[in-house]
Motif scaffolding. Structure first.
Motif, PDB file in Angstrom:
ATOM      1  N   CYS A  20       0.876  -1.168   0.000  1.00  0.00           N
ATOM      2  CA  CYS A  20       0.000   0.000   0.000  1.00  0.00           C
ATOM      3  C   CYS A  20       0.911   1.214   0.000  1.00  0.00           C
ATOM      4  O   CYS A  20       1.700   1.393   0.942  1.00  0.00           O
ATOM      5  N   ALA A  21       0.832   2.008  -1.044  1.00  0.00           N
ATOM      6  CA  ALA A  21       1.695   3.179  -1.210  1.00  0.00           C
ATOM      7  C   ALA A  21       3.160   2.777  -1.055  1.00  0.00           C
ATOM      8  O   ALA A  21       3.950   3.482  -0.432  1.00  0.00           O
ATOM      9  N   GLY A  22       3.502   1.602  -1.577  1.00  0.00           N
ATOM     10  CA  GLY A  22       4.881   1.129  -1.548  1.00  0.00           C
ATOM     11  C   GLY A  22       5.296   0.411  -0.279  1.00  0.00           C
ATOM     12  O   GLY A  22       6.369  -0.185  -0.217  1.00  0.00           O
ATOM     13  N   GLU A  23       4.452   0.442   0.735  1.00  0.00           N
ATOM     14  CA  GLU A  23       4.764  -0.214   2.009  1.00  0.00           C
ATOM     15  C   GLU A  23       4.126  -1.604   2.057  1.00  0.00           C
ATOM     16  O   GLU A  23       2.963  -1.758   1.677  1.00  0.00           O
ATOM     17  N   PRO A  24       4.859  -2.621   2.536  1.00  0.00           N
ATOM     18  CA  PRO A  24       4.292  -3.977   2.603  1.00  0.00           C
ATOM     19  C   PRO A  24       3.080  -4.037   3.538  1.00  0.00           C
ATOM     20  O   PRO A  24       3.042  -3.387   4.574  1.00  0.00           O
ATOM     21  N   VAL A  25       2.104  -4.830   3.121  1.00  0.00           N
ATOM     22  CA  VAL A  25       0.905  -5.067   3.931  1.00  0.00           C
ATOM     23  C   VAL A  25       0.932  -6.542   4.328  1.00  0.00           C
ATOM     24  O   VAL A  25       0.996  -7.419   3.464  1.00  0.00           O
ATOM     25  N   ALA A  26       0.900  -6.798   5.626  1.00  0.00           N
ATOM     26  CA  ALA A  26       0.945  -8.172   6.113  1.00  0.00           C
ATOM     27  C   ALA A  26      -0.376  -8.872   5.811  1.00  0.00           C
ATOM     28  O   ALA A  26      -1.449  -8.352   6.112  1.00  0.00           O
ATOM     29  N   LEU A  27      -0.266 -10.034   5.182  1.00  0.00           N
ATOM     30  CA  LEU A  27      -1.447 -10.839   4.884  1.00  0.00           C
ATOM     31  C   LEU A  27      -1.009 -12.298   4.858  1.00  0.00           C
ATOM     32  O   LEU A  27      -0.079 -12.652   4.122  1.00  0.00           O
ATOM     33  N   ALA A  28      -1.657 -13.122   5.667  1.00  0.00           N
ATOM     34  CA  ALA A  28      -1.310 -14.543   5.752  1.00  0.00           C
ATOM     35  C   ALA A  28      -1.500 -15.217   4.390  1.00  0.00           C
ATOM     36  O   ALA A  28      -2.251 -14.714   3.542  1.00  0.00           O
ATOM     37  N   PRO A  29      -0.854 -16.359   4.171  1.00  0.00           N
ATOM     38  CA  PRO A  29      -0.902 -17.010   2.852  1.00  0.00           C
ATOM     39  C   PRO A  29      -2.293 -17.336   2.325  1.00  0.00           C
ATOM     40  O   PRO A  29      -2.578 -17.097   1.140  1.00  0.00           O
ATOM     41  N   LYS A  30      -3.181 -17.874   3.136  1.00  0.00           N
ATOM     42  CA  LYS A  30      -4.519 -18.234   2.632  1.00  0.00           C
ATOM     43  C   LYS A  30      -5.349 -16.999   2.273  1.00  0.00           C
ATOM     44  O   LYS A  30      -5.922 -16.947   1.188  1.00  0.00           O
ATOM     45  N   PRO A  31      -5.419 -15.979   3.126  1.00  0.00           N
ATOM     46  CA  PRO A  31      -6.132 -14.770   2.710  1.00  0.00           C
ATOM     47  C   PRO A  31      -5.496 -14.124   1.473  1.00  0.00           C
ATOM     48  O   PRO A  31      -6.211 -13.623   0.601  1.00  0.00           O
ATOM     49  N   PHE A  32      -4.163 -14.159   1.373  1.00  0.00           N
ATOM     50  CA  PHE A  32      -3.495 -13.637   0.185  1.00  0.00           C
ATOM     51  C   PHE A  32      -3.947 -14.405  -1.052  1.00  0.00           C
ATOM     52  O   PHE A  32      -4.256 -13.820  -2.097  1.00  0.00           O
ATOM     53  N   ALA A  33      -4.028 -15.730  -0.943  1.00  0.00           N
ATOM     54  CA  ALA A  33      -4.481 -16.565  -2.064  1.00  0.00           C
ATOM     55  C   ALA A  33      -5.932 -16.261  -2.424  1.00  0.00           C
ATOM     56  O   ALA A  33      -6.298 -16.265  -3.604  1.00  0.00           O
ATOM     57  N   VAL A  34      -6.772 -15.986  -1.426  1.00  0.00           N
ATOM     58  CA  VAL A  34      -8.167 -15.615  -1.687  1.00  0.00           C
ATOM     59  C   VAL A  34      -8.211 -14.304  -2.476  1.00  0.00           C
ATOM     60  O   VAL A  34      -8.923 -14.201  -3.479  1.00  0.00           O
ATOM     61  N   LEU A  35      -7.424 -13.320  -2.039  1.00  0.00           N
ATOM     62  CA  LEU A  35      -7.386 -12.030  -2.738  1.00  0.00           C
ATOM     63  C   LEU A  35      -6.912 -12.218  -4.181  1.00  0.00           C
ATOM     64  O   LEU A  35      -7.510 -11.676  -5.108  1.00  0.00           O
ATOM     65  N   CYS A  36      -5.875 -13.009  -4.379  1.00  0.00           N
ATOM     66  CA  CYS A  36      -5.361 -13.253  -5.738  1.00  0.00           C
ATOM     67  C   CYS A  36      -6.413 -13.938  -6.603  1.00  0.00           C
ATOM     68  O   CYS A  36      -6.598 -13.570  -7.772  1.00  0.00           O
ATOM     69  N   THR A  37      -7.103 -14.911  -6.037  1.00  0.00           N
ATOM     70  CA  THR A  37      -8.131 -15.634  -6.784  1.00  0.00           C
ATOM     71  C   THR A  37      -9.240 -14.687  -7.223  1.00  0.00           C
ATOM     72  O   THR A  37      -9.689 -14.729  -8.369  1.00  0.00           O
ATOM     73  N   LEU A  38      -9.667 -13.809  -6.339  1.00  0.00           N
ATOM     74  CA  LEU A  38     -10.702 -12.839  -6.687  1.00  0.00           C
ATOM     75  C   LEU A  38     -10.189 -11.823  -7.706  1.00  0.00           C
ATOM     76  O   LEU A  38     -10.897 -11.483  -8.656  1.00  0.00           O
ATOM     77  N   ALA A  54     -10.121 -23.491  -4.991  1.00  0.00           N
ATOM     78  CA  ALA A  54      -8.905 -22.850  -5.497  1.00  0.00           C
ATOM     79  C   ALA A  54      -7.861 -22.648  -4.403  1.00  0.00           C
ATOM     80  O   ALA A  54      -6.671 -22.840  -4.633  1.00  0.00           O
ATOM     81  N   VAL A  55      -8.300 -22.295  -3.211  1.00  0.00           N
ATOM     82  CA  VAL A  55      -7.360 -21.952  -2.140  1.00  0.00           C
ATOM     83  C   VAL A  55      -7.051 -23.126  -1.218  1.00  0.00           C
ATOM     84  O   VAL A  55      -5.907 -23.320  -0.816  1.00  0.00           O
ATOM     85  N   TRP A  56      -8.051 -23.936  -0.911  1.00  0.00           N
ATOM     86  CA  TRP A  56      -7.846 -25.035   0.018  1.00  0.00           C
ATOM     87  C   TRP A  56      -7.812 -26.397  -0.672  1.00  0.00           C
ATOM     88  O   TRP A  56      -7.745 -27.422  -0.011  1.00  0.00           O
ATOM     89  N   GLY A  57      -7.889 -26.396  -1.992  1.00  0.00           N
ATOM     90  CA  GLY A  57      -7.838 -27.667  -2.714  1.00  0.00           C
ATOM     91  C   GLY A  57      -9.062 -28.505  -2.406  1.00  0.00           C
ATOM     92  O   GLY A  57     -10.147 -27.993  -2.209  1.00  0.00           O
ATOM     93  N   HIS A  58      -8.866 -29.772  -2.352  1.00  0.00           N
ATOM     94  CA  HIS A  58      -9.997 -30.670  -2.117  1.00  0.00           C
ATOM     95  C   HIS A  58     -10.067 -31.115  -0.660  1.00  0.00           C
ATOM     96  O   HIS A  58     -10.675 -32.129  -0.345  1.00  0.00           O
ATOM     97  N   ARG A  59      -9.438 -30.330   0.228  1.00  0.00           N
ATOM     98  CA  ARG A  59      -9.528 -30.635   1.654  1.00  0.00           C
ATOM     99  C   ARG A  59     -10.901 -30.247   2.170  1.00  0.00           C
ATOM    100  O   ARG A  59     -11.520 -29.317   1.669  1.00  0.00           O
ATOM    101  N   PHE A  60     -11.329 -30.943   3.216  1.00  0.00           N
ATOM    102  CA  PHE A  60     -12.623 -30.604   3.798  1.00  0.00           C
ATOM    103  C   PHE A  60     -12.440 -29.426   4.739  1.00  0.00           C
ATOM    104  O   PHE A  60     -11.772 -29.522   5.757  1.00  0.00           O
TER     105      PHE A  60
END
Length: 147
Positions: A20-38, A54-60
């Motif tokens: 954000c404005a060149g500064e890193p924004v902390a985001l855990a891997p799964k939420p990051f993957a959700v954002l990328c997917t969207l 897409a994010v959790w595969g075929h896991r329950f």
């Protein structure tokens, strides 16, 4: 997906970075993957099941894990679910990335049919990120080519 700029944010999936404005924004891997997917299919509905696959595969996992990830994404982006600027909830169906994009990954002039065809193709390749990336790269090249 090439890096995507929206508002003051830049999403770089290949480098696993949100800034954000060149500064890193902390985001855990799964939420990051959700954002990328969207973000891969702007303004298109992505169903809850498609996101879970897409994010959790075929896991329950339950929808609550998705809801939690969406909350983390919204917190990182400073987005309000009641007046969304980035992530819109489509009641009982899924979510939509609604940010006005300004980066190479967005094409505001792309015809709706090419966006939905691209969505369909990448959905078929959910389990193979390399193939999905190849399809997106070909689609981006075709959009830039004169007709």
């Amino acid at each position: 997906m090439p890096s995507l700029r929206f508002d003051r944010f830049e999403l770089d999936e290949a480098d696993a970075r949100l800034t954000c404005a060149g500064e890193p924004v902390a985001l855990a891997p799964k939420p990051f993957a959700v954002l990328c997917t969207l973000a891969r299919t702007p303004r298109m509905l992505v169903t809850k099941n498609a996101l879970l696959d897409a994010v959790w595969g075929h896991r329950f996992v339950t929808e609550s894990v998705l809801k939690s990830a969406i909350s983390e994404v919204r917190a990182a982006l400073g987005d309000d679910p009641k007046q969304p600027r980035y992530i819109e909830t489509v009641s009982r169906r899924g979510y939509r990335f609604i940010a006005g994009a300004a980066g190479a990954g967005a094409s505001p002039h792309a015809p709706a049919e090419s966006i939905s065809a691209l969505s369909a193709l990448t959905a078929l390749c959910r389990g193979d990120a390399a193939l999905a990336n190849l399809i997106r790269a070909v689609a981006a090249t075709l959009e830039r080519s004169p007709a």
